[in-house]
Design a protein around this motif. Structure first.
Motif, PDB file in Angstrom:
ATOM      1  N   GLN A  26      37.722  24.775  48.903  1.00  0.00           N
ATOM      2  CA  GLN A  26      37.879  25.269  47.526  1.00  0.00           C
ATOM      3  C   GLN A  26      39.276  24.943  47.001  1.00  0.00           C
ATOM      4  O   GLN A  26      39.441  24.539  45.842  1.00  0.00           O
ATOM      5  CB  GLN A  26      37.666  26.791  47.493  1.00  0.00           C
ATOM      6  CG  GLN A  26      36.249  27.242  47.725  1.00  0.00           C
ATOM      7  CD  GLN A  26      36.146  28.739  47.888  1.00  0.00           C
ATOM      8  OE1 GLN A  26      35.113  29.234  48.296  1.00  0.00           O
ATOM      9  NE2 GLN A  26      37.202  29.472  47.572  1.00  0.00           N
ATOM     10  N   ALA A  27      40.297  25.146  47.854  1.00  0.00           N
ATOM     11  CA  ALA A  27      41.668  24.884  47.416  1.00  0.00           C
ATOM     12  C   ALA A  27      41.847  23.420  47.022  1.00  0.00           C
ATOM     13  O   ALA A  27      42.482  23.109  45.997  1.00  0.00           O
ATOM     14  CB  ALA A  27      42.642  25.254  48.532  1.00  0.00           C
ATOM     15  N   GLY A  35      44.643  21.496  39.008  1.00  0.00           N
ATOM     16  CA  GLY A  35      46.044  21.140  39.220  1.00  0.00           C
ATOM     17  C   GLY A  35      46.912  22.355  39.502  1.00  0.00           C
ATOM     18  O   GLY A  35      46.470  23.517  39.458  1.00  0.00           O
ATOM     19  N   GLY A  36      48.176  22.129  39.795  1.00  0.00           N
ATOM     20  CA  GLY A  36      49.130  23.225  39.982  1.00  0.00           C
ATOM     21  C   GLY A  36      48.773  24.116  41.152  1.00  0.00           C
ATOM     22  O   GLY A  36      48.178  23.699  42.139  1.00  0.00           O
ATOM     23  N   GLY A  37      49.136  25.387  40.999  1.00  0.00           N
ATOM     24  CA  GLY A  37      48.895  26.352  42.070  1.00  0.00           C
ATOM     25  C   GLY A  37      47.744  27.284  41.779  1.00  0.00           C
ATOM     26  O   GLY A  37      47.739  28.419  42.292  1.00  0.00           O
ATOM     27  N   ALA A  78      40.917  36.858  37.161  1.00  0.00           N
ATOM     28  CA  ALA A  78      40.622  35.462  36.830  1.00  0.00           C
ATOM     29  C   ALA A  78      40.278  35.300  35.361  1.00  0.00           C
ATOM     30  O   ALA A  78      40.655  34.301  34.720  1.00  0.00           O
ATOM     31  CB  ALA A  78      39.477  34.955  37.704  1.00  0.00           C
ATOM     32  N   ARG A  79      39.574  36.284  34.811  1.00  0.00           N
ATOM     33  CA  ARG A  79      39.186  36.202  33.389  1.00  0.00           C
ATOM     34  C   ARG A  79      40.417  36.352  32.491  1.00  0.00           C
ATOM     35  O   ARG A  79      40.603  35.593  31.534  1.00  0.00           O
ATOM     36  CB  ARG A  79      38.168  37.297  33.069  1.00  0.00           C
ATOM     37  CG  ARG A  79      37.757  37.333  31.600  1.00  0.00           C
ATOM     38  CD  ARG A  79      36.951  36.091  31.258  1.00  0.00           C
ATOM     39  NE  ARG A  79      36.554  36.078  29.867  1.00  0.00           N
ATOM     40  CZ  ARG A  79      37.275  35.559  28.868  1.00  0.00           C
ATOM     41  NH1 ARG A  79      38.469  35.032  29.114  1.00  0.00           N
ATOM     42  NH2 ARG A  79      36.827  35.569  27.629  1.00  0.00           N
ATOM     43  N   LEU A  80      41.296  37.325  32.816  1.00  0.00           N
ATOM     44  CA  LEU A  80      42.451  37.583  31.955  1.00  0.00           C
ATOM     45  C   LEU A  80      43.522  36.512  32.112  1.00  0.00           C
ATOM     46  O   LEU A  80      44.235  36.200  31.146  1.00  0.00           O
ATOM     47  CB  LEU A  80      43.036  38.960  32.288  1.00  0.00           C
ATOM     48  CG  LEU A  80      42.124  40.164  31.996  1.00  0.00           C
ATOM     49  CD1 LEU A  80      42.798  41.463  32.423  1.00  0.00           C
ATOM     50  CD2 LEU A  80      41.747  40.224  30.518  1.00  0.00           C
ATOM     51  N   ALA A  81      43.665  35.959  33.313  1.00  0.00           N
ATOM     52  CA  ALA A  81      44.720  34.974  33.564  1.00  0.00           C
ATOM     53  C   ALA A  81      44.231  33.543  33.417  1.00  0.00           C
ATOM     54  O   ALA A  81      44.988  32.610  33.703  1.00  0.00           O
ATOM     55  CB  ALA A  81      45.292  35.187  34.965  1.00  0.00           C
ATOM     56  N   HIS A  82      42.978  33.392  32.999  1.00  0.00           N
ATOM     57  CA  HIS A  82      42.397  32.055  32.805  1.00  0.00           C
ATOM     58  C   HIS A  82      42.473  31.223  34.078  1.00  0.00           C
ATOM     59  O   HIS A  82      42.904  30.067  34.085  1.00  0.00           O
ATOM     60  CB  HIS A  82      43.110  31.327  31.646  1.00  0.00           C
ATOM     61  CG  HIS A  82      43.076  32.079  30.362  1.00  0.00           C
ATOM     62  ND1 HIS A  82      41.939  32.231  29.599  1.00  0.00           N
ATOM     63  CD2 HIS A  82      44.064  32.756  29.708  1.00  0.00           C
ATOM     64  CE1 HIS A  82      42.208  32.956  28.529  1.00  0.00           C
ATOM     65  NE2 HIS A  82      43.498  33.291  28.578  1.00  0.00           N
ATOM     66  N   LEU A  83      42.005  31.839  35.181  1.00  0.00           N
ATOM     67  CA  LEU A  83      41.945  31.168  36.478  1.00  0.00           C
ATOM     68  C   LEU A  83      40.508  30.715  36.743  1.00  0.00           C
ATOM     69  O   LEU A  83      39.578  31.111  36.029  1.00  0.00           O
ATOM     70  CB  LEU A  83      42.403  32.126  37.589  1.00  0.00           C
ATOM     71  CG  LEU A  83      43.860  32.606  37.499  1.00  0.00           C
ATOM     72  CD1 LEU A  83      44.120  33.674  38.556  1.00  0.00           C
ATOM     73  CD2 LEU A  83      44.816  31.436  37.668  1.00  0.00           C
ATOM     74  N   PRO A  84      40.281  29.919  37.797  1.00  0.00           N
ATOM     75  CA  PRO A  84      38.904  29.531  38.136  1.00  0.00           C
ATOM     76  C   PRO A  84      38.029  30.757  38.363  1.00  0.00           C
ATOM     77  O   PRO A  84      38.480  31.803  38.843  1.00  0.00           O
ATOM     78  CB  PRO A  84      39.085  28.717  39.428  1.00  0.00           C
ATOM     79  CG  PRO A  84      40.469  28.172  39.327  1.00  0.00           C
ATOM     80  CD  PRO A  84      41.278  29.233  38.651  1.00  0.00           C
ATOM     81  N   ALA A  85      36.770  30.613  38.011  1.00  0.00           N
ATOM     82  CA  ALA A  85      35.831  31.743  38.057  1.00  0.00           C
ATOM     83  C   ALA A  85      35.719  32.309  39.466  1.00  0.00           C
ATOM     84  O   ALA A  85      35.742  31.582  40.464  1.00  0.00           O
ATOM     85  CB  ALA A  85      34.459  31.307  37.554  1.00  0.00           C
TER      86      ALA A  85
END
Length: 378
Positions: A26-27, A35-37, A78-85
């Motif tokens: 997954q990583a 991209g990024g972290g 994840a929803r609030l920080a706009h991260l992968p689901a």
């Protein structure tokens, strides 16, 4: 450490290795697409969820609630920080184990609540993220994991219930067998009392001085009958009535010779002389040897020799049946259909102990200890 514990640790390690591999994949995938972290939160959430798995055997409800709470928090972050689901495939795998274990082990209301909480996490994933292709895949994996966990947990729960029902039926059958033996025990002692009472009537007029000895024998026979009944009747409190059936004891030597005629060589070591055991003890010793030899014929086909040893000292009767079959870690415990359950029920009813397990090097050993019955005080 029991067999269950020895098997559970490798299972936890295997789940950890599999989860770590999925997290690594997954990583890589997140790093390539986002991209990024962005992968760091996903791996951290998966690792924390795996930590709850290690608690599931001692605290299945708490572990499931903690794991689902981590998943719900991960979805929200994840929803609030706009991260992968979230939850990720690795987290779905771990949550499936937690939910399945809870559905299997917990009382039905709690199991239903955990299953409902898992469904709420599935719904939360669907509501938290837009219906793009990535979120749909996450939701599909989450739903599939939840369905698999509930189905497997219910299936194992039914198997466990069936196993308990079969074991209880074996115990009831053993009680009914002992009820029939109780009839013979009582008949044996009462017959002796009647004969001595008749003798007392004969000597009363001819030899009055011998009457005291005859009456003492009657008293002792009555005390022995009461002691024998107390040793057996504790198993019969919740059994229905059954018609008495005569049980003819068979000598252990005949049993051993019959078994040795079509199986491995069997040697029998018995105390010198004719043991003066109560009927219920004699039948229990016979039953232990019979069930043990049956188990050897079914599950130790490569055994070459069997040693049956029966010894007695002042405090206990010891029965040991050992074979030299191949090295084993476990052997089926249902000796002739959960026979070990019936044997242990019978032995413990007489105040004894029974254990069965692998020998050092090779083979299997059944070891039972029965207390020597003491005369009933008068």
């Amino acid at each position: 450490m029991g067999l269950h514990d020895r098997l559970s640790r490798p299972a936890d390690v295997g789940l950890g290795v599999l989860s770590a591999a999925v997290l690594a994949l997954q990583a890589v995938a997140i790093a390539q697409t986002w991209g990024g972290g962005y992968w760091q939160f996903d791996c951290a959430a998966g690792a924390v969820t795996y930590g709850t798995v290690l608690l599931r055997r001692r605290h299945p409800a708490g572990a499931a609630v903690a794991g689902l709470a981590v998943a719900a928090t991960a979805i929200l972050v994840a929803r609030l920080a706009h991260l992968p689901a979230e939850p990720s495939p690795a987290m779905v795998l771990i949550l499936s184990v937690l939910v399945g274990s809870a559905v299997r082990a917990l009382p039905l209301p709690l199991a239903g609540a955990v299953a409902a909480a898992g469904l709420a996490v599935v719904a939360g994933t669907r509501l938290a993220f837009p219906a793009d292709s990535g979120s749909r895949a996450v939701t599909s994996w989450n739903a599939a994991g939840w369905l698999a966990a509930v189905a497997l947990g219910l299936g194992l729960r039914l198997l466990d219930a069936r196993g308990r029902a079969v074991a209880e039926q074996v115990r009831r059958d053993e009680r009914m067998s002992l009820a029939r033996e109780l009839h013979d025990v009582v008949a044996h002692h009462v017959t002796g009392i009647v004969l001595q009472a008749q003798a007392a009537q004969l000597v009363a007029g001819r030899r009055p001085e011998a009457l005291a000895g005859v009456l003492s024998g009657i008293e002792q026979a009555g005390s022995d009958a009461l002691a024998a009944m107390r040793r057996v009747v504790t198993l019969l409190r919740d059994s229905d009535d059954a018609p008495p059936a005569a049980v003819v004891p068979e000598r252990l030597s005949e049993l051993v010779n019959r078994f040795g005629g079509h199986g491995p060589t069997v040697r029998l070591r018995m105390p010198d002389g004719e043991p003066e055991w109560p009927p219920e003890v004699t039948s229990t010793v016979y039953r232990i040897v019979q069930e043990s030899l049956t188990n050897i014929s079914r599950h130790a086909a490569h055994a070459h020799s069997v040693m049956v040893t029966v010894t007695q000292d002042r405090s206990a009767i010891t029965v040991e049946v050992a074979d030299d079959g191949r090295p084993v870690r476990a052997r089926p415990h249902h000796l002739g259909g959960y026979g070990l359950v019936g044997m242990r029920e019978r032995v413990e009813a007489l105040g004894g102990t029974l254990r069965a397990g692998p020998r050092e090097g090779s083979g299997w050993c059944v070891h039972a200890t029965l207390p020597v019955p003491t005369p009933e005080p008068r």
